[in-house]
Design an enzyme around this catalytic site. Structure first.
Site, PDB file in Angstrom:
ATOM      1  N   GLN A 264      -4.637  -1.374   6.186  1.00 49.95           N
ATOM      2  CA  GLN A 264      -3.965  -0.699   5.068  1.00 49.95           C
ATOM      3  C   GLN A 264      -4.926  -0.754   3.895  1.00 49.95           C
ATOM      4  OE1 GLN A 264      -0.440   0.547   5.462  1.00 49.95           O
ATOM      5  NE2 GLN A 264      -1.344   0.411   7.515  1.00 49.95           N
TER       6      GLN A 264
ATOM      7  N   ARG B 250       1.243  -1.385  -0.405  1.00 52.52           N
ATOM      8  CA  ARG B 250       0.071  -0.585  -0.783  1.00 52.52           C
ATOM      9  C   ARG B 250      -0.113   0.563   0.211  1.00 52.52           C
ATOM     10  NH1 ARG B 250      -2.634  -5.406   1.347  1.00 52.52           N
ATOM     11  NH2 ARG B 250      -3.946  -4.867   3.114  1.00 52.52           N
TER      12      ARG B 250
ATOM     13  N   ALA C 272       7.748   2.137   0.705  1.00 53.55           N
ATOM     14  CA  ALA C 272       6.746   1.946   1.762  1.00 53.55           C
ATOM     15  C   ALA C 272       5.385   2.526   1.357  1.00 53.55           C
ATOM     16  CB  ALA C 272       7.245   2.588   3.047  1.00 53.55           C
ATOM     17  N   HIS C 273       4.412   2.342   2.234  1.00 53.14           N
ATOM     18  CA  HIS C 273       3.055   2.785   1.918  1.00 53.14           C
ATOM     19  C   HIS C 273       2.991   4.285   1.652  1.00 53.14           C
ATOM     20  CE1 HIS C 273       2.305   2.544   6.576  1.00 53.14           C
ATOM     21  NE2 HIS C 273       3.322   3.320   6.291  1.00 53.14           N
ATOM     22  N   ASN C 274       2.231   4.613   0.608  1.00 53.34           N
ATOM     23  CA  ASN C 274       1.966   6.008   0.238  1.00 53.34           C
ATOM     24  C   ASN C 274       3.170   6.761  -0.316  1.00 53.34           C
ATOM     25  OD1 ASN C 274      -0.051   5.383   2.753  1.00 53.34           O
ATOM     26  ND2 ASN C 274      -1.022   6.527   1.117  1.00 53.34           N
TER      27      ASN C 274
END
EC number: 2.3.1.191
Lengths: 346, 346, 346
Positions: free
Chosen positions: B209, B229, B250-252
């Site tokens: 990640q 991240r 969550a990510h993004n």
């Protein structure tokens, strides 16, 4: 967009040969050609490697400026001229290995920070890092090459296998962890489960929670997720199972290996999951259920009955996904009729 | 009920003139009259200021003993005799400013507590307080006039703008924070997102990640909430966005400015919210969605498709709110008919 | 499976007479007979005590090898020969007391660990343990015989009654706790609630949150659960109330005594619960509701209206449980008809 060097190790450049070796992939490109990192198709430059795993992004492939792209055989022809195809049966897996080659996870820095509080009776394996202000209780045993992050608390008697990473603020008590277990920040492992008996005068007496938590090899538990210890007998999370942030696993839950539980899932006491069960975000399961191997539970579903192996469910109460969406469609049709003035009550 | 002086600064008494100045309000009262604090309509006494923001509480207004009440022009006539009206276009906002005048948030006490562990390479801005047992990693940069609470962990390389407040036990890694960002206790920022690739033999390999978290100016993140991240590219929370306790981003995920996400909301990877989107408690959104500016999602709704700007939704799967409640009504009617012995299957 | 001595105190053996005395139970067995611990029916051996509380496990009773079993009078005849019946009106309660006799909760080890940071103005009661790296703020008062776990943070001015147990990483501010309150790891008590006023230019101004949290005697709050302080007036959790992991209780929520709130429940601001309300996992309640005494809310239900005392609800929006399941059945029938080709739209 390259990985920010303030936050990530940079282990490039890497030769194409090294990438193929790491990924178990093949390529017609020059094995000596060197790349410096990874990026998304739309961002990558000629010294970076990208990947295609989803037909949806084919347009991004045809216009990418990436120097190389990991993809399946079927899409090689769509890579633009000059872009080196890296052909893999499982492109996402191959890319994960290539990305890890460029940006390896930081290794523990062996030693115990002077601000950590480690009981003299605890045993700490070779190569293990104990970060600032971590606490390790009496009789705990921590395997070699572990990372115990800042403010992590390892309770008395807890055992950790080799290569575990316990991140900031995680706490573990009454638990045995296998190898390579990862706890993300704030994860709570081994606290008392939710059990008590009512008294005739309207109070509650706590039922002593006398079991443990067993996290098998390779289990990962997300940030601020909770795994309560068993009441009698253990709570057991099967090898390789991935648990996302803010998940609740109650006392005596048991999962087979390779389960995937997305964020905010909640599983009540004594429910048992077979291998490779997947639950999407915010799924709930009541207690004492048996969920068959490979079952897949859709987001927000509420499972109140046992589930057969391989079944896909949706809704509350959860139904086989086709039936659930059939009901959604039926209700929609009836609502449209009602709106049309032909109310079914008429 | 006055604010408990054990817990809150007391900056009174304040003159009516000072209150009007802070609130941008007007009043026919004596500008020199002094008040000591704030309270609810039903509790306030003659030396306290209260407010009316909701027609529902008109009865409480007519019987209040408050010395002054912040309200809209339209309700002035309903204030009891002797109660000074403080007239504002936005009474709730005006009252917030008056309350803050009486009870300002505590300012940082500049300095680093000797028990904190601050890497020598970290840079700490002027006027910043580092509380007991906080940890600041190598290369971190913390702006001026920040508060880093007890047990907070600021990871290596993290940057914080001016005037951030990081409360007890919060952790931040792989992140850049703007000015005046607030993290409530136990918030988790920047940990690894939930990404991995299956292997042919039934294991999972973590996808590195490699992105960051960007929290723009004025963002607030609730207690025990989690912001992962990015996997590649960043997770970005737009300026002024307010995120309540136990939320999962969550990510993004990307949000525009001014979004409001109530407690226990969960947003899956790569979903993008426009400006001023509001989601009520326990809302879930699947991944890769686009939610339009100003959309409002009702409590517990499950969003599985893109949402147009300004739309109001309810239900799982989420529907426009009128349609959702029409379906609720239709089903209720059919159930009543069925109960009446005229089962629609008959 | 006996309780693992690495993690649990062992206070056996105990005589049958001692067990009966602790449990308020009776038995025809030899009062001098001694037992060493507790176990489930299927695991117990002749020196262990087990229990039967649920008709479902009658088969396990008839085949158990337990030396004694706690059960109701009605099941005595089904105990196998040689197994000593311990007869109790409330077997689960009696067993809880017997289990606690064998495995008492560890008592505090009085004293302040040298790594803890305790403000000189704080008052610490006799017999209280302050664990490593705990923080106690100025003016805090901690009663006698409390346990303040590793990394717990007790904010300035906070008061705790006798015998509280504050586990690892919990944080408390702006709060008054009664006797025997338990906070599980990572619980967040007293932080700022989610309140703010929009400005004309699209920003938010925080409404000062000037109330407190009151946790009455015997309240227990689960791991990583959050209880925000009141905005004006207090958030109050009634005596003996049990709150599970990851629950959100917003500002100005009030509960009567003896409520039971399962994991991941979320209750919005100013909602009031009567005594003995029960909410199952993932239930949500909107703000400003009144929930009557003894109401029972089923898993994942979404409550958006006031609830009468004693009512049992299910679904979103929540309905009386019979009506909710009638609607589930109606929709199922209609879907079956539609599937049969007789679509109701035809």
């Amino acid at each position: 967009m390259a990985a920010d060097p303030r936050f990530f190790l940079q282990a490039g450049p890497q030769s194409l040969a090294a990438l193929l070796d790491a990924a178990g992939a093949s390529s017609p490109g020059d094995p000596a050609r060197r790349f410096v990192g990874v990026a998304r198709l739309q961002d990558a430059t000629e010294d970076q490697v990208s990947f295609l795993d989803n037909r949806r992004y084919l347009d991004a492939l045809t216009s990418t400026r990436a120097g190389a792209v990991v993809l399946a055989e079927a899409f090689v022809a769509q890579a633009p001229p000059g872009c080196v195809p890296i052909v893999a049966k499982a492109p996402y897996l191959a890319f994960a290995r290539i990305a890890a080659l460029f940006h390896p996870a930081p290794a523990p820095l062996p030693g115990i920070h002077p601000s950590a509080v480690v009981d003299p009776s605890a045993r700490i394996g070779e190569g293990t890092e104990i970060a600032p202000l971590a606490v390790v209780g009496a009789g705990a045993e921590i395997g070699p090459r572990c990372l115990i992050g800042p403010h992590a608390v390892i309770g008395p008697g807890v055992m950790l296998g080799e290569g575990c990473r316990i991140h900031a603020h995680a706490s573990v008590s009454h638990a045995l962890l296998g190898r390579a277990v990862v706890l993300h920040p704030g994860a709570r492992i081994g606290q008392e489960g939710f059990g008590f008996a009512p008294t005739p005068d309207g109070r509650y007496v706590t039922m002593p929670q006398l079991g443990r938590v067993i996290l098998e090899d390779g289990v990962e538990i997300g940030a601020n997720a909770c795994v309560d210890r068993g009441s009698q007998g253990d709570t057991v999370i099967g090898a390789g199972t991935r648990v996302d942030n803010l998940v609740q696993l109650a006392h005596n839950v048991r999962t087979g290996r390779g389960c995937v539980l997305a964020s905010q899932v909640g599983i009540s006491g004594s429910t048992t999951l077979g291998e490779f069960v997947q639950a999407a975000g915010q799924v709930g399961m009541t207690g004492h259920l048996v969920i068959g191997r490979g079952a897949r539970i859709g987001a927000q579903a509420g499972v109140i009955n046992d589930v057969s192996p391989g079944v896909e469910l949706f809704g509350t109460p959860a139904l086989p996904v086709k039936e659930a969406f059939r009901q959604v469609a039926v209700l929609k049709r009836m609502s449209a009729r009602s709106r049309g003035g032909k109310g079914e009550g008429g």
